[in-house]
Every structure is written in C-alpha cells, then in structure tokens.
Design a protein around this motif. Structure first.
Motif, PDB file in Angstrom:
ATOM      1  N   GLU A  45     -17.216  11.617  69.841  1.00  0.00           N
ATOM      2  CA  GLU A  45     -16.242  10.512  69.827  1.00  0.00           C
ATOM      3  C   GLU A  45     -16.603   9.361  70.764  1.00  0.00           C
ATOM      4  O   GLU A  45     -16.635   8.200  70.338  1.00  0.00           O
ATOM      5  N   THR A  46     -16.865   9.655  72.020  1.00  0.00           N
ATOM      6  CA  THR A  46     -17.139   8.590  72.975  1.00  0.00           C
ATOM      7  C   THR A  46     -18.412   7.836  72.616  1.00  0.00           C
ATOM      8  O   THR A  46     -18.465   6.601  72.674  1.00  0.00           O
ATOM      9  N   GLU A  47     -19.446   8.568  72.220  1.00  0.00           N
ATOM     10  CA  GLU A  47     -20.696   7.915  71.820  1.00  0.00           C
ATOM     11  C   GLU A  47     -20.503   7.036  70.602  1.00  0.00           C
ATOM     12  O   GLU A  47     -21.055   5.932  70.528  1.00  0.00           O
ATOM     13  N   VAL A  48     -19.747   7.502  69.618  1.00  0.00           N
ATOM     14  CA  VAL A  48     -19.466   6.689  68.435  1.00  0.00           C
ATOM     15  C   VAL A  48     -18.717   5.416  68.836  1.00  0.00           C
ATOM     16  O   VAL A  48     -19.036   4.313  68.383  1.00  0.00           O
ATOM     17  N   ASN A  49     -17.733   5.574  69.718  1.00  0.00           N
ATOM     18  CA  ASN A  49     -16.953   4.414  70.153  1.00  0.00           C
ATOM     19  C   ASN A  49     -17.834   3.336  70.777  1.00  0.00           C
ATOM     20  O   ASN A  49     -17.677   2.141  70.497  1.00  0.00           O
ATOM     21  N   TYR A  50     -18.759   3.754  71.629  1.00  0.00           N
ATOM     22  CA  TYR A  50     -19.618   2.793  72.318  1.00  0.00           C
ATOM     23  C   TYR A  50     -20.818   2.381  71.470  1.00  0.00           C
ATOM     24  O   TYR A  50     -21.046   1.186  71.245  1.00  0.00           O
ATOM     25  N   LYS A  51     -21.616   3.366  71.030  1.00  0.00           N
ATOM     26  CA  LYS A  51     -22.919   3.085  70.434  1.00  0.00           C
ATOM     27  C   LYS A  51     -22.844   2.596  68.993  1.00  0.00           C
ATOM     28  O   LYS A  51     -23.776   1.942  68.509  1.00  0.00           O
ATOM     29  N   HIS A  52     -21.769   2.931  68.292  1.00  0.00           N
ATOM     30  CA  HIS A  52     -21.619   2.447  66.918  1.00  0.00           C
ATOM     31  C   HIS A  52     -20.574   1.337  66.821  1.00  0.00           C
ATOM     32  O   HIS A  52     -20.862   0.251  66.320  1.00  0.00           O
ATOM     33  N   PHE A  53     -19.369   1.603  67.302  1.00  0.00           N
ATOM     34  CA  PHE A  53     -18.281   0.654  67.089  1.00  0.00           C
ATOM     35  C   PHE A  53     -18.386  -0.572  67.998  1.00  0.00           C
ATOM     36  O   PHE A  53     -18.480  -1.701  67.523  1.00  0.00           O
ATOM     37  N   LEU A  54     -18.365  -0.360  69.302  1.00  0.00           N
ATOM     38  CA  LEU A  54     -18.432  -1.496  70.218  1.00  0.00           C
ATOM     39  C   LEU A  54     -19.752  -2.240  70.082  1.00  0.00           C
ATOM     40  O   LEU A  54     -19.783  -3.472  70.027  1.00  0.00           O
ATOM     41  N   ASP A  55     -20.842  -1.515  70.015  1.00  0.00           N
ATOM     42  CA  ASP A  55     -22.158  -2.138  69.903  1.00  0.00           C
ATOM     43  C   ASP A  55     -22.237  -3.043  68.675  1.00  0.00           C
ATOM     44  O   ASP A  55     -22.839  -4.122  68.726  1.00  0.00           O
ATOM     45  N   ASP A 202     -21.778  -1.236  77.941  1.00  0.00           N
ATOM     46  CA  ASP A 202     -21.243  -0.523  79.106  1.00  0.00           C
ATOM     47  C   ASP A 202     -21.211   0.993  78.867  1.00  0.00           C
ATOM     48  O   ASP A 202     -20.179   1.642  78.918  1.00  0.00           O
ATOM     49  N   TYR A 203     -22.392   1.517  78.575  1.00  0.00           N
ATOM     50  CA  TYR A 203     -22.534   2.959  78.352  1.00  0.00           C
ATOM     51  C   TYR A 203     -23.981   3.315  78.640  1.00  0.00           C
ATOM     52  O   TYR A 203     -24.898   2.778  78.005  1.00  0.00           O
ATOM     53  N   GLU A 204     -24.212   4.144  79.605  1.00  0.00           N
ATOM     54  CA  GLU A 204     -25.560   4.528  80.017  1.00  0.00           C
ATOM     55  C   GLU A 204     -26.391   3.306  80.392  1.00  0.00           C
ATOM     56  O   GLU A 204     -27.613   3.314  80.269  1.00  0.00           O
ATOM     57  N   ASP A 205     -25.704   2.220  80.794  1.00  0.00           N
ATOM     58  CA  ASP A 205     -26.375   1.006  81.271  1.00  0.00           C
ATOM     59  C   ASP A 205     -27.421   0.508  80.274  1.00  0.00           C
ATOM     60  O   ASP A 205     -28.538   0.134  80.638  1.00  0.00           O
ATOM     61  N   SER A 206     -27.052   0.482  78.995  1.00  0.00           N
ATOM     62  CA  SER A 206     -27.990   0.129  77.929  1.00  0.00           C
ATOM     63  C   SER A 206     -28.157  -1.380  77.816  1.00  0.00           C
ATOM     64  O   SER A 206     -27.183  -2.111  77.641  1.00  0.00           O
ATOM     65  N   GLU A 207     -29.397  -1.842  77.903  1.00  0.00           N
ATOM     66  CA  GLU A 207     -29.690  -3.271  77.788  1.00  0.00           C
ATOM     67  C   GLU A 207     -29.751  -3.680  76.323  1.00  0.00           C
ATOM     68  O   GLU A 207     -30.289  -2.965  75.475  1.00  0.00           O
ATOM     69  N   ARG A 208     -29.187  -4.856  76.041  1.00  0.00           N
ATOM     70  CA  ARG A 208     -29.148  -5.388  74.685  1.00  0.00           C
ATOM     71  C   ARG A 208     -29.542  -6.860  74.698  1.00  0.00           C
ATOM     72  O   ARG A 208     -29.411  -7.549  75.710  1.00  0.00           O
ATOM     73  N   SER A 209     -30.011  -7.338  73.558  1.00  0.00           N
ATOM     74  CA  SER A 209     -30.243  -8.774  73.412  1.00  0.00           C
ATOM     75  C   SER A 209     -29.960  -9.186  71.973  1.00  0.00           C
ATOM     76  O   SER A 209     -30.203  -8.424  71.039  1.00  0.00           O
ATOM     77  N   LEU A 210     -29.409 -10.370  71.836  1.00  0.00           N
ATOM     78  CA  LEU A 210     -29.200 -10.988  70.527  1.00  0.00           C
ATOM     79  C   LEU A 210     -30.168 -12.151  70.408  1.00  0.00           C
ATOM     80  O   LEU A 210     -30.218 -13.017  71.289  1.00  0.00           O
ATOM     81  N   LEU A 211     -30.913 -12.166  69.331  1.00  0.00           N
ATOM     82  CA  LEU A 211     -31.775 -13.307  69.055  1.00  0.00           C
ATOM     83  C   LEU A 211     -31.107 -14.113  67.945  1.00  0.00           C
ATOM     84  O   LEU A 211     -30.906 -13.604  66.828  1.00  0.00           O
ATOM     85  N   ILE A 212     -30.713 -15.332  68.267  1.00  0.00           N
ATOM     86  CA  ILE A 212     -30.004 -16.184  67.331  1.00  0.00           C
ATOM     87  C   ILE A 212     -31.008 -17.172  66.746  1.00  0.00           C
ATOM     88  O   ILE A 212     -31.497 -18.069  67.448  1.00  0.00           O
ATOM     89  N   ILE A 213     -31.317 -17.018  65.475  1.00  0.00           N
ATOM     90  CA  ILE A 213     -32.341 -17.830  64.818  1.00  0.00           C
ATOM     91  C   ILE A 213     -31.697 -18.672  63.726  1.00  0.00           C
ATOM     92  O   ILE A 213     -31.087 -18.134  62.790  1.00  0.00           O
TER      93      ILE A 213
END
Length: 235
Positions: A45-55, A202-213
């Motif tokens: 549940e928690t992983e789905v909430n962060y890694k799928h839904f919020l992400d 905000d889960y396992e301090d995962s870095e993300r980036s969006l490339l807007i093209i």
C-alpha cells in the motif's frame, strides 16, 4: 482521512471523494490482476501510494497543463502515469497506449469499472502509431514514465505532439545526463528543451527530473523509423 488522501493533500493536491474512490478501486484491480498478469512489482500500500500514485501526478504540480488539454501516455503499462493524472484532472482527455494487448484489456476493464469518460486505451507500437494520421501530431501533451533512454524515447513520443505542444519525460537521477546524449534527437524531431525540473519523491529520498520539451516544428515524415531503429540506432 485515509493514508492516500493525507499524502496527496500534503503534496498540495485537493481531491474529492470520487477521485479518491477511483484511486482505491484502481489499486484493488491492479493488485488482483497482478496475481495473473505481471503489471507491477510494487503492490504494498505505502509503496503504491508513493511510487505509483504520487509519482505519477507530481508533474501536474511542477508544470501547468491547461484545462481540457489532450494527452497521450506512451508505454503506459499498467496505466501509469495516465490513470492517476486522469483521476486528479478529469478535464484532461487521455489516451493510454501500450504494445501489449493484455495490458490494454486490463486498462479497458479499469475504464469500464470506474466509469471513466474522455479516456481510451489503444493497442499499438509507438513506431507504427506515430505514423498513423489519427494520432500523429494530434496531442497537446505526450508523457512517458520509465520506458527507455531519452534519445530513443523522443522518436517514440514527439511525432504524437502538435506544434506548440509538449513532451514531458519523467526521469530519475539520470535525466540531465540523458538530455546531453539526446540533444541531436530533440532538434531532428522538431523539439526544443524548455526546462529541466529536478525534485525528490518523498520516499526513500528518490531523485526525479522532468524534461519539458516543446514541439517547435513538425516532425519529418520519415520519423519514427521502423524495424526497432529508434532503439538500435538512436538519433
């Protein structure tokens, strides 16, 4: 307030009861179907909430998508990020595209069970559908998450975007590195980097980036190339 609602509100997403119910019903269908069809390795549940839904919906926080825009999610898999985006922004007309028909059947089930409107799931390969005039340069936005390296992914995605529209590439910590190797492909396919947005999930301090093209000119008709060339011989 349940865990998912609390998480979304903490991240500045105001959702109503119907949207929240859509997330929960989708979660149930995803977990149940995953027992027989490999849709995701993430089911807790928690992983789905962060890694799928919020992400999936965080791009909406960092980049403005106008009301009633059209969006295609290329290589959507289990419906990510397209379905969560639809739950939060029902005004967006969403197309979910994937090359595996079993996934499309699952997505059709989700769309039917949740009674969603202005959303479709289509079965096809990006190399082929990007040449189809019903889809080519028909979308305000294309988005893709965890599909392939950017220099390959651009050839799969930019042909779907209207001139003046955008491709949003959801990447991990390699986003800026991938941009450097994709500069030529961006130019050849009619795009221009508008910005790179770095942030953290905000889960396992995962870095993300969006490339807007941004799509600044029509893509040459010879792209996308067939025969697996976007992957074997990136631009």
């Amino acid at each position: 307030m349940n865990k998912l609602e609390k998480l979304l509100r903490e991240n500045e997403f105001e959702i109503d009861s119907l949207s929240l119910q859509n997330f929960e019903d989708y979660r149930a269908l995803l977990v149940e179907t995953n027992k027989s069809l490999n849709l995701t390795s993430i089911t807790e549940e928690t992983e789905v909430n962060y890694k799928h839904f919020l992400d999936s919906i965080l791009p909406l926080k960092f980049f403005d998508i106008p009301k009633n825009s059209t969006m295609i999610d290329i290589g959507t898999g289990a419906g990510l990020p397209g379905l969560p985006i639809k739950f939060v922004r029902d005004d967006i007309k969403v197309t979910l595209m994937d090359s595996l028909n079993k996934r499309i059947k699952f997505l059709d089930t989700v769309i039917g069970e949740l009674n969603l409107s202005n959303i479709e799931a289509i079965h096809g390969r990006a190399e082929e559908m990007g040449r189809n005039l019903n889809y080519r340069e028909q979308y305000d936005f294309a988005i893709s998450r965890a599909v392939s390296r950017l220099n390959t992914l651009l050839e799969y995605t930019l042909p779907f975007v209207k001139v003046g529209g955008y491709f949003i590439s959801m990447k991990g910590p390699s986003g800026r590195e991938e941009y450097e190797e994709a500069k030529s492909a961006i130019e050849i396919l009619g795009g221009k980097l508008e910005k790179i947005i770095d942030y953290k999930l905000d889960y396992e301090d995962s870095e993300r980036s969006l490339l807007i093209i941004k799509k600044i000119k029509n893509t040459n008709k010879k792209y996308p190339r067939a025969g697996g060339k976007p992957k074997s011989k990136p631009l």
